[in-house]
Every structure is written in structure tokens, then in C-alpha cells.
Design a protein around this motif. Structure first.
Motif: not given
Ligand code: SF4
Length: 281
Positions: A90-94, A115-119, A123-127
Motif C-alpha cells: 500500500l502507498k496509501y494506508v487508511v 500511524i507511527m508503525a506504518v510510517k 516511510p514513502h506511504s501516506k496515512v
């Protein structure tokens, strides 16, 4: 009422995504809320992760998520969401959740951890986070914003007059204030909201809601047709024609929303990534 011809749902290619989600003991609002676009999104693949369990402390009339006494929070959940997001590419995580009025911070710290775990892992994906109202607790809101999501979403769901029937434990002004505070406390984070049509609202009430959202500084907007998920939920009052969705979209864009997705099958997180990249971020 029979489904009109403009509401046709294609189910395809869900198996792999579902298997991955189950293997990681993860819930999605796509499944819990019986979203009509599940097949479309899962086959992309994308999904909206639902954290903080699958039992809500509220009981909105339009929602099929189970209500009751939730289980305790799961400390490993943020990392599992990040792993699944990475595996899905995923480049964009909801990320969304049930409402947890039973928790001191309403679940804000679990949102921040996720949020922090995903980022950290992507690091290049948006949340994007779609959060409850945290009962208006500004400290809880700040916890989420400090984790720097790229989009902060909080749905209004319907017009003011229908709140007592559609979302009895929520408050119209309080939800507007959540969006307004998010914009004030973190001006670099885009705010987003959404609502349904077909629950008995009038066009003048919809225009009032648009004005209120713009006054709260809301940037992105989603508008979709309410579809009754189960017999226990509110009946559909009206199936709104696609041209009416278009008319409301034009009004919203004229009021200054940066991006508006409006159509019978539009849902909060559907094509959320496209909305983000097509706006002037
Ligand atoms: S707050 Fe309402 S819409 Fe959200 S999960 Fe709970 S019952 Fe569903």
C-alpha cells in the motif's frame, strides 16, 4: 425498496486480501460495515484497517458493526497493521476504528501507535485516519495529530436534524468542532469528512451541512448513497439519482472544497489515494 439500476456492485478478486487480513488477525471496516465496494477495493488491493476491535460502544442506526462491551486493546495490533500494509504494497494506508468511549483517550494512543508503525515500515506511504469524535476531547485529538497523519478524516454522516435517529450518541456541533480543531492544531494536515444521502434529508439541509463543513475548514469531501446493511438498520428513505450527487458536488466545489467525490457508491475511503494525490498537496 428495489435497488435502482445505478447501484450495481461487482464482487471480484477478494480472496487473497481477505486471507492476508485473517492471517494477521486484522479487521476492516470494509467487511464489518458490509461496504458495497469491498470487491473493487480488495482486488486493487487496498483495504481500510479497523483497529481497536470489532465491537463499538455506540449504536448508529446506519451501521452494521456490532455494539456492546468491547474487549481490551491489543498492543501488537499497530505492528500487524503495518506488516499487512507492507505485504499489500500500500502507498496509501487508511486506518479507522469503532468508537471506544470506554477508553480514557477514546483509543487515540492506539491510532498514534498505528500511524507511527506504518510510517516507520513504509516511510514513502501516506496515512489517512478516519476517527471517532473522542467525545470532543482535544487532548486525544492532539495525540493523533502529533503522529502526523497526512489526512485527518471525521465523518458527519448526515444532516443536523437526523442526528438523533442516525447517530444518537454523536453531536453535530461536536463533530464539526473536531474537524475545526484538527485544522487549527495541525494546518498542514488535510481534513476530510463525509456523509450519506437517502435517509430523509432535504437539499437545503445538505447545503447547510456543506457550509458548516467549509466553515470548519474541511478540505476533502465524500458523499454516497445510504444502503441498508441489515434489517436491523434504518430503512432507505430514498435512492438519490446520480445527477443529484453531481449537483451537490458542483455546489461543494463552488464553496471551495479542494476535492469532492460524490456518487451513489462513493464511500469515505474509496479511492482515497486518488483524492489525496489529485488535490494540491
Ligand atoms: S460509531 Fe457508529 S458508525 Fe462508528 S462503528 Fe460505532 S456504530 Fe458504527
Amino acid at each position: 425498496m428495489r435497488l435502482p439500476e445505478w447501484i450495481k456492485v461487482k464482487a471480484s478478486g477478494m480472496h487473497e486480501t481477505k486471507t492476508l487480513l485473517r492471517s494477521r488477525r486484522l479487521s476492516t471496516v470494509c467487511e464489518e460495515a458490509r461496504c458495497p465496494n469491498k470487491g473493487f477495493c480488495f482486488s486493487k488491493p487496498t483495504a481500510t484497517f479497523m483497529i481497536l476491535g470489532d465491537c463499538c460502544t455506540r449504536d448508529c442506526g446506519f451501521c452494521s458493526v456490532s455494539s456492546g462491551v468491547p474487549s481490551c486493546t491489543d498492543a501488537d495490533e499497530p505492528e500487524r497493521v503495518a506488516e499487512a500494509a507492507e505485504e499489500l504494497g500500500l502507498k496509501y494506508v487508511v486506518i479507522t476504528s469503532v468508537t471506544r468511549d470506554d477508553l480514557p483517550d477514546g483509543g487515540a494512543s492506539q491510532f498514534a501507535e498505528t500511524i507511527m508503525a506504518v510510517k516507520k515500515r513504509l516511510p514513502h506511504s501516506k496515512v489517512e485516519v478516519l476517527t471517532p469524535d473522542f467525545e470532543g476531547d482535544i487532548g486525544a485529538l492532539q495525540i493523533v495529530l502529533n503522529a502526523e497523519p497526512d489526512v485527518f478524516n471525521h465523518n458527519m454522516e448526515t444532516v443536523k436534524r437526523l442526528y438523533s435517529r442516525v447517530r444518537p450518541q454523536a453531536d453535530y456541533e461536536r463533530s464539526l468542532l473536531v474537524l475545526q480543531n484538527a485544522r487549527r492544531l495541525a494546518p498542514d494536515i488535510k481534513t476530510k469528512s463525509g456523509f450519506m444521502l437517502g435517509l430523509g434529508e432535504g437539499m437545503d439541509e445538505v447545503l447547510e451541512l456543506l457550509k458548516d463543513l467549509r466553515s470548519a475548514g474541511c478540505c476533502f469531501l465524500t458523499i454516497g448513497q445510504y444502503l441498508r446493511p441489515t434489517k436491523n438498520n434504518l430503512p432507505v428513505v430514498e435512492y438519490i439519482k446520480p445527477e443529484v450527487f453531481e449537483e451537490i458536488k458542483e455546489n461543494a466545489l463552488a464553496m471551495g472544497f479542494e476535492f469532492v467525490a460524490s456518487g451513489p457508491l462513493v464511500r469515505s475511503s474509496m479511492n482515497a489515494e486518488e483524492m489525496y494525490w489529485r488535490s494540491d498537496v
